[in-house]
Write an enzyme that holds these catalytic residues in place. Sequence first.
Site, short mmCIF file in Angstrom:
data_model
loop_
_atom_site.label_atom_id
_atom_site.label_comp_id
_atom_site.label_asym_id
_atom_site.label_seq_id
_atom_site.Cartn_x
_atom_site.Cartn_y
_atom_site.Cartn_z
NE ARG A 148 -3.56 -2.05 2.92
CZ ARG A 148 -3.37 -3.16 3.63
NH1 ARG A 148 -2.23 -3.36 4.27
NH2 ARG A 148 -4.34 -4.07 3.73
CE LYS A 172 -6.63 -0.34 4.83
NZ LYS A 172 -7.88 -0.71 4.17
CG HIS A 244 -4.88 0.52 -4.55
ND1 HIS A 244 -4.58 0.13 -3.27
CD2 HIS A 244 -5.77 -0.38 -5.03
CE1 HIS A 244 -5.29 -0.96 -2.98
NE2 HIS A 244 -6.00 -1.29 -4.03
NE ARG A 247 -2.89 -3.35 -1.26
CZ ARG A 247 -2.54 -4.19 -0.30
NH1 ARG A 247 -1.27 -4.54 -0.14
NH2 ARG A 247 -3.45 -4.72 0.49
CG HIS A 270 -6.31 -8.47 1.33
ND1 HIS A 270 -6.46 -8.96 0.07
CD2 HIS A 270 -6.14 -7.13 1.20
CE1 HIS A 270 -6.36 -7.96 -0.80
NE2 HIS A 270 -6.17 -6.85 -0.14
CE1 TYR A 279 -6.12 -7.45 -7.10
CE2 TYR A 279 -6.44 -8.30 -4.89
CZ TYR A 279 -6.11 -7.25 -5.73
OH TYR A 279 -5.80 -6.03 -5.21
#
Length: 300
Positions: A148, A172, A244, A247, A270, A279
């Site tokens: 990210r 995150k 992004h 990524r 994730h 994806y």
Amino acid sequence: MWEPYKKGYKAWLQLERSLSDNSVEAYLRDIDRLTQYLQSTGALKTPDAVELSDLQQFVQWIADLGLNAASQARILSGIRSFYKYCFIEQIVRKDPTALLESPKLKRALPDVLSFDEIESIISRIDLSKPEGGRNKAILETMYSCGLRVSEVVNLRISCLYLDAGYIRVIGKGDKERLVPIGEAAVKYIRIYQQEIRTHIAVKPGNEDILFLNRRGSKLTRVMIFLFLRDLAHQAGITKNISPHTFRHSFATHLVEGGADLRAVQEMLGHESITTTEIYTHLDREYLRETLHRYHPAFRH
């Protein structure tokens, strides 16, 4: 009337969910919208008095404000999170959001760059300038590791294990993950460290930050967005590009190459596999487009 609940909810988001200040503010804004709506009806009910029908009318209200389906869904996820907190804390006996339907989202597939397009963007960097060497190291790292943009600007020298071929990334919610890093990225990080970064007067507090601006401070996310957009323009790429995109392309190329979805989830950091599953949809979408374009039975 709602202030004590909001205060408790804010503390829960910060402590239990370890969310960033920006995320906490966004969640609190969702609750503000709900209280705004309840006030507009002339009856500011307490959280335990709110029913499913109130929330359904709230959904209609935000739709009438002109918010698109994605924005509506995001606000509703904030309301659901609030009621989860209320249920855990026994502020409500039943969760009124349990049967609340989100607006149907047509999943817009972000633009993906091919490997050649990524190479073309990176090749436009002017390496005669110090920031050129830095920018090359940044883009090679972003594509190699699927980072990210916030992760790349916060990347620390103490988190580089380049001899072992790994970097430690703080994602995150301060969750850490080890990500393999490719040879090209390792090479350009080393060149940047040895030939460019050593000549920068580092601002106090930034000693461990890898990528610095000319003034010796941490880069902003906007700076990366701007130089990337400029390079894409020079490369003649008209797709909608942001950091992004790198990524996103990293993950798409892995899935298209047959990578295991769990491994991709791990590398991207994730929390949920469902986020990574986009994806596989991308891949299927690509297959369908290919069939429509090249298979006689699919042509109209």
